[in-house]
Enzyme design. Structure first.
Site, PDB file in Angstrom:
ATOM      1  N   THR A  49      -5.351  -8.119  -4.025  1.00  0.00           N
ATOM      2  CA  THR A  49      -4.064  -7.468  -3.413  1.00  0.00           C
ATOM      3  C   THR A  49      -4.214  -6.015  -3.248  1.00  0.00           C
ATOM      4  O   THR A  49      -5.209  -5.484  -3.773  1.00  0.00           O
ATOM      5  CB  THR A  49      -2.753  -7.925  -4.092  1.00  0.00           C
ATOM      6  OG1 THR A  49      -3.002  -7.047  -5.307  1.00  0.00           O
ATOM      7  CG2 THR A  49      -3.104  -9.577  -4.530  1.00  0.00           C
ATOM      8  N   CYS A  50      -3.131  -5.530  -2.808  1.00  0.00           N
ATOM      9  CA  CYS A  50      -3.099  -3.780  -2.776  1.00  0.00           C
ATOM     10  C   CYS A  50      -3.141  -3.327  -4.127  1.00  0.00           C
ATOM     11  O   CYS A  50      -3.338  -1.956  -4.285  1.00  0.00           O
ATOM     12  CB  CYS A  50      -1.844  -3.695  -1.922  1.00  0.00           C
ATOM     13  SG  CYS A  50      -0.300  -4.103  -2.481  1.00  0.00           S
ATOM     14  N   ARG A  52      -4.696  -4.733  -6.833  1.00  0.00           N
ATOM     15  CA  ARG A  52      -5.682  -5.294  -7.892  1.00  0.00           C
ATOM     16  C   ARG A  52      -6.873  -6.261  -7.221  1.00  0.00           C
ATOM     17  O   ARG A  52      -6.737  -6.545  -6.188  1.00  0.00           O
ATOM     18  CB  ARG A  52      -4.921  -6.235  -8.811  1.00  0.00           C
ATOM     19  CG  ARG A  52      -4.379  -7.713  -8.463  1.00  0.00           C
ATOM     20  CD  ARG A  52      -3.516  -8.422  -9.404  1.00  0.00           C
ATOM     21  NE  ARG A  52      -2.448  -7.760  -9.789  1.00  0.00           N
ATOM     22  CZ  ARG A  52      -2.380  -7.365 -11.254  1.00  0.00           C
ATOM     23  NH1 ARG A  52      -3.433  -7.497 -11.712  1.00  0.00           N
ATOM     24  NH2 ARG A  52      -1.379  -6.736 -11.397  1.00  0.00           N
ATOM     25  N   THR A 188      11.697   5.791  10.410  1.00  0.00           N
ATOM     26  CA  THR A 188      10.322   5.197  10.334  1.00  0.00           C
ATOM     27  C   THR A 188       9.657   5.764   9.202  1.00  0.00           C
ATOM     28  O   THR A 188       8.428   5.457   8.851  1.00  0.00           O
ATOM     29  CB  THR A 188       9.301   5.526  11.467  1.00  0.00           C
ATOM     30  OG1 THR A 188       9.557   6.891  11.889  1.00  0.00           O
ATOM     31  CG2 THR A 188      10.098   4.717  12.716  1.00  0.00           C
ATOM     32  N   VAL A 191      11.421   4.595   3.097  1.00  0.00           N
ATOM     33  CA  VAL A 191      12.566   3.736   2.949  1.00  0.00           C
ATOM     34  C   VAL A 191      12.730   2.748   4.246  1.00  0.00           C
ATOM     35  O   VAL A 191      12.987   1.352   3.972  1.00  0.00           O
ATOM     36  CB  VAL A 191      13.973   4.403   2.922  1.00  0.00           C
ATOM     37  CG1 VAL A 191      15.024   3.355   2.551  1.00  0.00           C
ATOM     38  CG2 VAL A 191      13.721   5.234   1.492  1.00  0.00           C
TER      39      VAL A 191
END
Length: 417
Positions: A49-50, A52, A188, A191
């Site tokens: 994943t981003c 791990r 953009t 948040v």
């Protein structure tokens, strides 16, 4: 004690997230094949994943040195880059770590839901490609079920814990049938990205406006949504039921006068000012039919939810501690199952051979009589085999390898490989 299991990982705990990319695998399927061919693992699963990159492996004697060398080769990096980033666990620690993953305890945001789905996808990919087998399939299936149960009973994943998810949840609570509503996101930045992710995850259509159309288009390409001209938006708030405003403008983008005009031609509207400083005139809240919430209010709700999640950590850890020995026994029992299955199969084959001889000797015996004898011999075999096989399974659950090895010799069972 569970021999033969290993977990090697690089995660946000021991590496900056921006540096994790160099340890990732471009082709996870090829990496699974590479680890089995190059590091001596019989089975493997990769969770990437981003936050791990993790390898779970099973073999008779996992070798961390081989895993490290194979990982470096597959990722296209020098082995020295691992430095202190690569962490490993073995045996029962692997069970505990995987339970912490599936329960959300090891996530950057405690209790987040995504990791459970990512673990499910990882074992599905490994199972489909043939990279995982009996041990890792059992491990992951049990960890996923246990993690789901822990989440449900503790509430560790309840409540929004990002400004974006909380803002969307508030709109859902205040507006009926949001899928039929028109939604506008102004901005953009970071948040806005959180809001867009949450809207997209829930399947809502939305429009995006920024200072330039090019910026809106680039944002929508990455995050979803439909780009609209900023100038058109400022002149036409009346086309939207929900406004998310998250910009860095030093003035009010949404003014009292503009919203007053809108209300003359339409009903209510919900506005969420997620900007700092605020870019929605607070006087807008005095207009009938307008629901206005600002960043401070939403941030306080997020903090409350996070405190609630953290209060569940102790209960989650307690449940994990109770689940580890149960999973350990189930994993250990896997060593006995093929021996027991082979022994039962051989005993039943012998029963059927001798039964056939006996029925032939008896001659003209009726179908019902033959069934009675068949049932009798089957019951005898099962009764005779039941106690020793249960004792074998119990010894295996307790990690008594000597008994398991002795049973394999007694029943002439030859382990694969």
């Amino acid at each position: 004690m569970i021999p033969g299991l290993i977990n090697a990982r690089v995660t946000f705990h021991n590496s900056p997230v921006h540096a994790l990319e160099r340890f990732t695998f471009r082709d996870v399927g090829a990496a699974l094949e590479g680890f089995r061919a190059g590091s001596g693992l019989d089975e493997c699963v990769i969770v990437q994943t981003c936050n791990r990159v993790e390898l779970f492996g099973a073999s008779a004697s996992p070798d961390m040195g081989s895993i490290r060398r194979t990982w470096a080769s597959l990722a296209g990096i020098d082995e020295s880059l691992f430095g202190g980033h690569l962490e490993s666990s073995g045996g029962g620690e692997v069970l505990e770590h995987l339970l912490r993953l599936t329960s959300g305890l090891d996530s950057m945001v405690v209790g987040e839901e995504q990791i459970l789905g990512q673990v499910k996808n990882a074992i599905t990919s490994a199972r489909t490609s043939g990279a995982s087998g009996r041990r890792l399939n059992t491990l992951f299936d049990r960890a996923i079920r246990s993690g789901t149960r822990i989440r449900n009973s503790t509430g560790i994943g309840s409540g929004g814990v990002s400004v974006g998810s909380m803002a969307v949840r508030l709109v859902e609570e205040n507006m009926d049938d949001l899928h039929s509503r028109s939604i506008l996101l102004i901005g953009t930045g970071e948040v806005s990205t959180l809001v867009a992710k949450s809207l997209g995850k829930r399947g809502y259509d939305f429009s995006v406006a920024s200072r330039t159309l090019q910026r809106s288009q680039a944002f929508c390409s990455a995050m979803g949504g439909s780009p609209v001209l900023f100038e058109d938006v400022l002149d036409g708030f009346g086309g939207y039921d929900v406004l998310f405003v998250a910009t860095g403008a030093p003035y009010f983008l949404v003014t009292y006068d503009k919203i007053s005009e809108v209300l003359e031609s339409r009903g209510g509207m919900m506005i969420l000012d997620l900007s700092n400083p605020r870019t929605v005139d607070e006087k807008v809240a005095t207009l009938g039919g307008i629901k206005l919430m600002n960043l401070d209010q939403i941030a306080e709700m997020v903090s409350k939810n996070m405190r609630n999640r953290m209060s569940s950590v102790g209960k989650v850890e307690q449940m994990i501690s109770g689940e580890v020995p149960v999973m350990e026994a189930a994993m250990n029992r896997l060593d006995a199952e093929p021996i027991a299955e082979a022994a039962f199969k051989e005993a039943d084959a012998l029963r059927r051979r001798e039964l056939a001889k006996a029925l032939q000797m008896l001659g003209n015996i009726g179908g019902n009589d033959a069934k009675v004898i068949d049932d009798l011999t089957r019951a005898l075999v099962e009764s005779i085999m039941s106690a020793p096989m249960n004792n074998l399974r119990r010894a295996s659950e307790e990690g008594d390898a000597d008994v398991v090895d002795a049973a394999a010799r007694l029943f002439d069972y030859r382990r694969p490989g």
